[in-house]
Design an enzyme around this catalytic site. Structure first.
Site, PDB file in Angstrom:
ATOM      1  N   PRO B  93       0.829  -1.202   0.000  1.00 10.78           N
ATOM      2  CA  PRO B  93       0.000   0.000   0.000  1.00 10.78           C
ATOM      3  C   PRO B  93       0.871   1.262   0.000  1.00 10.78           C
ATOM      4  CG  PRO B  93      -0.487  -1.394   1.900  1.00 10.78           C
ATOM      5  CD  PRO B  93       0.709  -1.964   1.240  1.00 10.78           C
ATOM      6  N   VAL B  94       0.300   2.346  -0.280  1.00  8.76           N
ATOM      7  CA  VAL B  94       0.933   3.670  -0.363  1.00  8.76           C
ATOM      8  C   VAL B  94       1.870   3.719  -1.574  1.00  8.76           C
ATOM      9  CG1 VAL B  94       2.150   5.538   0.814  1.00  8.76           C
ATOM     10  CG2 VAL B  94       0.763   3.948   2.132  1.00  8.76           C
ATOM     11  N   CYS B  95       2.874   2.800  -1.613  1.00 12.45           N
ATOM     12  CA  CYS B  95       3.790   2.767  -2.769  1.00 12.45           C
ATOM     13  C   CYS B  95       2.998   2.587  -4.056  1.00 12.45           C
ATOM     14  CB  CYS B  95       4.758   1.584  -2.667  1.00 12.45           C
ATOM     15  SG  CYS B  95       5.693   1.538  -1.153  1.00 12.45           S
ATOM     16  N   SER B  96       1.949   1.764  -3.982  1.00 14.37           N
ATOM     17  CA  SER B  96       1.211   1.401  -5.192  1.00 14.37           C
ATOM     18  C   SER B  96       0.313   2.517  -5.695  1.00 14.37           C
ATOM     19  CB  SER B  96       0.405   0.117  -4.947  1.00 14.37           C
ATOM     20  OG  SER B  96       1.291  -0.958  -4.745  1.00 14.37           O
ATOM     21  N   ASP B  97       0.214   3.613  -4.960  1.00 11.52           N
ATOM     22  CA  ASP B  97      -0.463   4.775  -5.545  1.00 11.52           C
ATOM     23  C   ASP B  97       0.422   6.028  -5.559  1.00 11.52           C
ATOM     24  OD1 ASP B  97      -2.868   4.641  -2.858  1.00 11.52           O
ATOM     25  OD2 ASP B  97      -0.854   5.455  -2.800  1.00 11.52           O
TER      26      ASP B  97
END
Lengths: 199, 203
Positions: B93-97
């Protein structure tokens, strides 16, 4: 030999206890990751306070008398209905949906629904700069609002994005009439759903 | 003793098939990758000791990138400001957006005469698959997988578990570090703050 049955019993008790505990151990972090129960039709939208749009034309679109820098509430919007898009500039589904939402807005604003239904967007977790990037990239004409500190997101039960809410602004005040979590499919179909719900 | 064991197994089975326990939801809002994202829970916000500081020349490096070539920091010297974006890991998560957001903001980087250089500690195949799942990005994405975390260590952003911090380094055209943000790994930095720092370079 006499001790063997007790040892086996202890082993079984241990296995039973372990199996009972596995779900609580294994899934402990998941509750933290899950979204809250989404809104249901007929529920009342929480009292959202938004900043008056900087562009005078957008403030006029919503019928707001307040000056830039002041705030307003959803209940002050002049149209009897409002469609709220909850989005996030970093969300790739929201990015993919942006052109479709623009087409939906064009259909609404150029048709008989123009005086009846307002369209706004709330960028959850997005700063004003990030909302501006989203607006400029997709040339979005309807008002967008930043929610950098997730305050509005919390009030909206922390939905994933995009999330669409059709809300009755007046009589009964802030009644949620329709929700859509995720992409809404084809523009004509979603527009037909909105029209049907508003009848 | 068989009865409690049976009950335990049945209880476990019910929980495993219950929709309420399916670990498919990521913490941050949004993303087409939501079903594929591994949810690590909340991590220690920071787990490394920075080894560079503002005002010093950025340590040079060359890393393989997912396009098959190599990327060298010093190759931008005299030409472009460089934003180095370390993110902890692919498929999280977070990295992927974060990078899809930077992808959307390409104009904002170009306006400020800057390039973005994305780095993770993943190997090339995993990194390539992750970026493809995002739909691709405009900036080079480099792998710091082997020797593991060499560049992250050089900058002091390699965590104890081998992930990188969620860190931004702004390097000007002279190769000097002008801004550092080693962010809470659980949160996404505001792009507006980075844009403001880039604006300072161009004044």
């Amino acid at each position: 030999m006499g001790k063997l049955p007790n040892a086996a019993g202890s082993w079984r008790r241990g296995v039973s206890l372990f199996l009972l505990l596995i779900p609580f151990i294994a899934f402990a972090p998941i509750g933290y990751a899950q979204a809250k129960e989404p809104f249901k039709q007929g529920e009342t939208l929480p009292d959202l306070v938004l900043a008056v749009p900087g562009e005078a034309s957008q403030a006029a679109y919503l019928g707001l008398q307040s000056e830039k820098g002041q705030t307003f509430r959803i209940g002050q919007i002049k149209q009897p209905w409002v469609l709220i898009e909850v989005f996030n500039m970093y969300c790739t589904i929201c990015q993919g949906e942006a052109e479709k939402v623009n087409r939906l807005y064009e259909k609404i604003s150029q048709g008989p629904l123009n005086d009846k239904l307002a369209v706004i967007g709330i960028g959850v977790g997005n700063s004003p700069f990030e909302v501006k990037v989203f607006r400029n990239r997709y040339r979005i004409k309807f008002p967008l609002f930043a929610d950098g500190d997730f305050k509005l997101h919390k009030l909206l039960k922390e939905p994933r994005t995009p999330y669409f809410l059709l809300v009755r602004v007046h009589e009964p005040s802030l009644r949620i009439a329709l929700t859509n979590l995720g992409a809404f499919g084809q523009v004509p179909d979603f527009l037909a759903d909105l029209e049907k719900t508003m009848k | 003793m068989r009865f409690p064991l049976f009950i335990s197994i049945a209880f476990l089975g019910l929980l495993l098939v219950s929709p309420g326990t399916q670990p498919a939801l990521a913490r941050s809002a949004g993303g087409t990758l939501s079903k594929e994202i591994f949810e690590p829970g909340r991590l220690k916000p920071r787990d490394s000791q920075l080894k560079v500081k503002i005002g010093q020349t950025a340590p040079d490096f060359t890393l393989p990138e997912i396009g098959g070539g190599k990327v060298t920091l010093s190759s931008y010297r005299g030409k472009k400001n460089v934003v180095i974006s370390f993110v902890p890991a692919a498929w999280t998560p977070v990295c992927s957006d974060q990078w899809p957001g930077y992808n959307l903001a390409e104009d904002e980087f170009q306006k400020r005469d800057a390039v973005l250089l994305g780095i993770t500690e993943d190997n090339i195949p995993s990194l390539w698959a992750w970026i493809q799942a995002m739909g691709g990005v405009w900036f080079p994405v480099a792998s710091d997988f082997w020797p593991h975390g060499k560049v992250a260590q050089l900058y002091g952003v390699l965590r104890g578990d081998g992930l990188a911090e969620r860190a931004l380094f702004l390097v000007d055209k002279k190769g000097v570090i002008r801004y550092i943000d080693v962010h809470d790994i659980n949160e996404r930095p505001d792009l507006g703050v980075l844009a403001a720092e880039l604006d300072k370079l161009n004044k």
